[in-house]
Design a protein around this motif. Structure first.
Motif, short mmCIF file in Angstrom:
data_model
loop_
_atom_site.label_atom_id
_atom_site.label_comp_id
_atom_site.label_asym_id
_atom_site.label_seq_id
_atom_site.Cartn_x
_atom_site.Cartn_y
_atom_site.Cartn_z
N VAL A 114 1.08 -1.18 0.01
CA VAL A 114 0.10 -0.07 0.04
C VAL A 114 0.77 1.27 0.07
CG1 VAL A 114 -1.71 1.47 1.21
CG2 VAL A 114 -2.01 -1.18 1.02
N LYS A 115 1.83 1.13 0.83
CA LYS A 115 2.87 2.49 0.73
C LYS A 115 3.43 2.69 -0.32
CE LYS A 115 6.88 4.10 3.21
NZ LYS A 115 8.18 3.78 3.82
N GLU A 116 3.88 1.42 -0.97
CA GLU A 116 4.62 1.50 -2.58
C GLU A 116 3.45 2.14 -3.55
OE1 GLU A 116 6.81 -1.74 -4.11
OE2 GLU A 116 7.71 -1.82 -1.95
N LEU A 117 2.27 1.78 -3.32
CA LEU A 117 1.38 2.35 -4.29
C LEU A 117 0.98 3.76 -4.00
CD1 LEU A 117 -1.65 -0.21 -4.00
CD2 LEU A 117 -0.43 0.36 -6.16
N ASN A 118 1.13 4.34 -2.68
CA ASN A 118 1.04 5.76 -2.57
C ASN A 118 2.29 6.61 -2.92
OD1 ASN A 118 -1.10 6.12 -1.15
ND2 ASN A 118 -0.86 5.12 0.59
N GLU A 119 3.41 5.82 -3.06
CA GLU A 119 4.64 6.47 -3.21
C GLU A 119 4.95 6.72 -5.00
OE1 GLU A 119 7.47 4.67 -1.29
OE2 GLU A 119 7.29 5.42 0.54
N ASN A 120 3.93 5.92 -5.72
CA ASN A 120 4.16 5.75 -7.11
C ASN A 120 3.51 6.88 -7.82
OD1 ASN A 120 3.56 5.16 -9.88
ND2 ASN A 120 4.28 3.03 -9.50
N LYS A 121 4.05 7.81 -8.21
CA LYS A 121 3.31 9.12 -8.85
C LYS A 121 2.36 8.81 -9.98
CE LYS A 121 5.64 11.71 -6.21
NZ LYS A 121 5.12 11.81 -4.82
N LYS A 122 2.53 7.63 -10.87
CA LYS A 122 1.56 7.35 -11.86
C LYS A 122 0.54 6.73 -11.16
CE LYS A 122 5.37 6.94 -15.26
NZ LYS A 122 6.03 6.00 -16.06
N LEU A 123 0.37 6.11 -10.19
CA LEU A 123 -0.56 5.32 -9.71
C LEU A 123 -1.46 6.23 -8.65
CD1 LEU A 123 0.85 1.80 -8.90
CD2 LEU A 123 -0.83 2.47 -10.76
N ASN A 124 -0.82 7.06 -7.86
CA ASN A 124 -1.60 7.91 -7.01
C ASN A 124 -2.11 9.19 -7.82
OD1 ASN A 124 -2.50 9.37 -5.12
ND2 ASN A 124 -0.36 9.43 -3.63
N VAL A 125 -3.39 9.01 -8.11
CA VAL A 125 -4.07 9.89 -8.86
C VAL A 125 -5.14 10.76 -7.79
CG1 VAL A 125 -4.13 8.65 -10.98
CG2 VAL A 125 -5.97 8.28 -9.46
N GLN A 126 -5.11 10.64 -6.59
CA GLN A 126 -5.75 11.24 -5.84
C GLN A 126 -5.40 12.57 -5.47
OE1 GLN A 126 -7.88 8.83 -2.35
NE2 GLN A 126 -5.99 8.05 -2.58
N GLN A 127 -4.43 13.29 -6.00
CA GLN A 127 -3.93 14.46 -5.74
C GLN A 127 -3.35 14.65 -4.16
OE1 GLN A 127 -7.31 16.98 -6.98
NE2 GLN A 127 -6.72 16.33 -9.32
N GLY A 128 -2.38 13.79 -3.86
CA GLY A 128 -1.86 13.93 -2.53
C GLY A 128 -2.93 13.09 -1.48
N LYS A 129 -3.96 12.53 -1.55
CA LYS A 129 -4.69 11.92 -0.75
C LYS A 129 -4.07 10.43 -0.67
CE LYS A 129 -9.12 14.03 -0.86
NZ LYS A 129 -10.71 13.88 -1.19
N PRO A 130 -3.73 9.81 0.41
CA PRO A 130 -2.98 8.56 0.46
C PRO A 130 -4.21 7.39 0.18
CG PRO A 130 -3.33 9.39 2.63
CD PRO A 130 -3.71 10.62 1.79
N ILE A 131 -3.83 6.49 -0.32
CA ILE A 131 -4.48 5.29 -0.45
C ILE A 131 -4.76 4.56 1.02
CG2 ILE A 131 -4.67 2.76 -1.31
CD1 ILE A 131 -3.46 3.92 -3.84
N ARG A 132 -5.70 4.49 1.58
CA ARG A 132 -5.76 3.89 3.07
C ARG A 132 -6.29 2.45 3.08
NH1 ARG A 132 -7.68 8.63 6.84
NH2 ARG A 132 -9.26 8.98 5.39
N ALA A 133 -5.84 1.57 3.62
CA ALA A 133 -6.13 0.05 3.86
C ALA A 133 -5.88 0.04 5.38
CB ALA A 133 -5.79 -0.83 3.05
N ILE A 134 -6.89 -0.49 6.12
CA ILE A 134 -6.68 -0.45 7.66
C ILE A 134 -7.15 -1.76 8.26
CG2 ILE A 134 -7.12 0.43 9.90
CD1 ILE A 134 -7.56 3.17 8.44
N ASN A 135 -6.15 -2.32 8.73
CA ASN A 135 -6.53 -3.74 9.68
C ASN A 135 -7.42 -3.38 10.68
OD1 ASN A 135 -6.38 -6.32 10.83
ND2 ASN A 135 -4.21 -6.65 10.08
N VAL A 136 -8.53 -3.94 10.94
CA VAL A 136 -9.21 -3.66 12.14
C VAL A 136 -9.52 -5.00 12.81
CG1 VAL A 136 -10.32 -1.73 11.24
CG2 VAL A 136 -11.44 -4.08 10.90
N GLY A 137 -8.56 -6.14 12.85
CA GLY A 137 -8.65 -7.16 13.43
C GLY A 137 -8.68 -7.02 14.96
N CYS A 138 -9.34 -7.59 15.67
CA CYS A 138 -9.21 -7.29 17.28
C CYS A 138 -7.81 -7.46 17.78
CB CYS A 138 -10.38 -8.33 17.91
SG CYS A 138 -9.92 -10.17 17.83
N MET A 139 -7.11 -8.06 17.39
CA MET A 139 -5.58 -8.23 18.19
C MET A 139 -4.75 -7.05 17.85
SD MET A 139 -5.50 -9.19 14.75
CE MET A 139 -6.69 -10.67 14.96
N MET A 140 -5.16 -6.19 16.94
CA MET A 140 -4.23 -4.92 16.52
C MET A 140 -4.29 -4.20 17.68
SD MET A 140 -3.17 -5.81 13.69
CE MET A 140 -2.27 -4.38 13.04
#
Length: 158
Positions: A114-140
């Motif tokens: 996910v971090k690499e997707l955010n750092e790739n300028k060609k893929l990050n078309v959100q104009q500076g908004k990061p792609i966010r994926a969050i693990n909400v497993g109870c053990m986190m």
């Protein structure tokens, strides 16, 4: 577990692996205690063969796109048990909530992707908004084996 709100009409989204395989009366009692409308997203460890267990949920599903709001802002969310690298709206601010990877090397690898997707300028078309994926497993650590609101989850990831 991700409760939608703390009101009397709370919807609790359980993103899978609520139970290991087999029938378990203690599990039935635990799930029955949870307040609100419960929606289970099937995980690879969920045994749904016990009809009593199935009846504890308003719905059992694999994937859902929802919106939730707090502090005057609305968030689009994709909910499922498994992490995926591409989901609807990820380049427009939609946040993926998942649980499957627990707190493991697979989780670290997925977040690196996910971090690499955010750092790739060609893929990050959100104009500076990061792609966010969050693990909400109870053990986190930020979940602490407790249901959390979206506000609490996002606050832990600022």
């Amino acid at each position: 577990m991700v409760p939608r709100s703390k009101s009397a009409f709370t919807t609790v989204y359980i993103l899978g692996d609520m139970a290991m395989r087999g029938k378990n009366n203690a599990l039935l009692a635990l799930v029955a205690q949870l307040k609100g409308k419960k929606i289970l997203f099937r995980g690879n460890h969920d045994d749904l063969s016990d009809y009593r267990y199935q009846r504890l949920f308003e719905e059992i599903t694999d994937y859902r796109e929802i919106a939730d709001s707090f502090d005057g802002k609305t968030y689009k969310l994709c909910l499922m048990h498994y992490p995926i690298l591409m989901w609807n709206g990820q380049h427009r601010g939609s946040i993926l909530l998942y649980a499957h990877t627990h707190n493991t090397v697979e989780e670290a690898f997925f977040q690196k992707c996910v971090k690499e997707l955010n750092e790739n300028k060609k893929l990050n078309v959100q104009q500076g908004k990061p792609i966010r994926a969050i693990n909400v497993g109870c053990m986190m650590p930020y979940m602490g084996y407790e249901p959390r609101t979206l506000k609490e989850i996002l606050s832990a990831h600022e």
